[in-house]
Write a protein that holds these residues in place. Structure first.
Motif, PDB file in Angstrom:
ATOM      1  N   LEU A 266     -12.598  -9.825   1.035  1.00  0.00           N
ATOM      2  CA  LEU A 266     -13.273  -9.322   2.229  1.00  0.00           C
ATOM      3  C   LEU A 266     -12.670  -9.932   3.488  1.00  0.00           C
ATOM      4  N   ALA A 267     -12.484 -11.250   3.489  1.00  0.00           N
ATOM      5  CA  ALA A 267     -11.921 -11.918   4.665  1.00  0.00           C
ATOM      6  C   ALA A 267     -10.508 -11.420   4.959  1.00  0.00           C
ATOM      7  N   LYS A 268      -9.672 -11.328   3.932  1.00  0.00           N
ATOM      8  CA  LYS A 268      -8.304 -10.862   4.128  1.00  0.00           C
ATOM      9  C   LYS A 268      -8.269  -9.404   4.573  1.00  0.00           C
ATOM     10  N   ALA A 269      -9.180  -8.587   4.026  1.00  0.00           N
ATOM     11  CA  ALA A 269      -9.218  -7.167   4.404  1.00  0.00           C
ATOM     12  C   ALA A 269      -9.598  -7.002   5.869  1.00  0.00           C
ATOM     13  N   ILE A 270     -10.531  -7.819   6.351  1.00  0.00           N
ATOM     14  CA  ILE A 270     -10.913  -7.758   7.766  1.00  0.00           C
ATOM     15  C   ILE A 270      -9.708  -8.102   8.639  1.00  0.00           C
TER      16      ILE A 270
END
Length: 313
Positions: free
Chosen positions: A53-57
């Protein structure tokens, strides 16, 4: 409302959804934290998609990204940076630490000491870092996504209340449904899906959306609804710590951002109902509960309060 803003938000949701399958509400709430210029705490078991999730953001915004694994021996200078003496110049030079980024994944934040945890406080609240009497501004946006495992407490340092109060929302991702877990297996056949994501909006466009969020109208009756809920947490017999004024302001800002994600330039009572648990539950403290059961009981109490406090018509 500007239709272009809603298009950008939907594109961002869809883009992140290519890396985190079957969790649209988690993605929407993460975007609420982002648009409200806040931060996100995720408490969940390992391997459910917190890092993805963090990397996708970050990938979706083409933003600078740093993943920082917190450990017991980590020092504040390992996060903030430090001054290094340069013999050839006869002076000290400040070397920036990993906090000088735009999306920071603070992985297992409860595994480092309170002293090191507190190094994040000024950055999260003021968007700046003070080192050796000198203040350094952080870039906009600055978004912290912190994680902790709620099932393993050996060798951990629970986040104090003033640190928890800096997080806009606290979420659990949870295990995916079988169909989405099958899709996840297939998507990893040729590597990490998140590494293939293309930007969905620019950092400049995100900053515009954050400014648009602040312009969302909230009727005075909804202000009173928020304050009634906050006051109820302070008077509830099962809570020894109610919601702070900062918590009320955070809920207000999150409600504005949630309305924007729904394509509205005004808030409605349902925005408050939807966000009360993820925004407030980590800010209150139930009496006589062991650590493992505190968050679940806090969520139950907030839901009970929502059932008792009458929303505006």
């Amino acid at each position: 409302m500007n239709s272009e803003w809603l298009r950008l938000i939907r594109n961002l949701e869809d883009n992140i959804g290519q890396a985190l399958f079957g969790k649209p509400e988690v993605i929407r709430l993460a975007i609420v934290a982002l648009l409200s210029e806040g931060h996100l705490l995720i408490e969940d078991a390992p391997g459910v998609g917190k890092t993805s999730l963090a990397k996708a953001i970050a990938q979706s915004l083409s933003a600078k990204f740093v993943r920082l694994q917190f450990t017991p021996d980590m020092l504040p200078s390992d996060i903030l940076g430090s001054s290094v003496f340069l013999p050839n110049r006869g002076e000290f030079e400040f070397r920036k630490g990993p906090i000088f980024t735009q999306v920071l994944l603070a992985d297992e934040i409860n595994r480092t000491s309170p002293r090191t945890q507190s190094a994040l406080l000024e950055a999260m609240m003021e968007r700046q870092v003070s080192v050796e009497g000198v203040t350094h501004q952080l870039e906009r946006p600055f978004f912290v996504l912190a994680t902790q495992n709620p099932y393993e407490f050996e060798g951990t340092y629970p986040l104090p209340e003033n640190q928890l109060d800096r997080f806009t929302l606290c979420l659990q991702i949870g295990y995916p449904e079988r169909a989405f877990e099958r899709q996840t297996l297939v998507s990893h056949r040729e590597g990490e899906p998140v590494d293939k994501l293309k930007p969905a909006m620019s950092v400049a466009e995100l900053v515009q959306l954050q400014q648009a969020s602040r312009a969302v109208r909230i009727d005075p009756s909804i202000n009173d609804y928020i304050l009634d809920i906050v006051d109820a947490t302070r008077r509830h017999s099962e809570l020894i710590l109610g919601t702070s004024t900062r918590g009320a302001i955070t809920l207000y800002r999150a409600v504005q951002a949630a309305a924007l994600t729904e394509g509205r330039d005004y808030a409605v009572p349902d925005d408050v109902k939807r966000l009360a648990v993820p925004v407030l539950a980590h800010r209150v403290q139930p009496a006589g509960m062991i650590r493992e059961g505190q968050r679940k009981r806090a969520q139950q109490v907030i839901r009970q309060i929502l059932g008792e406090v009458r929303p505006p018509q």
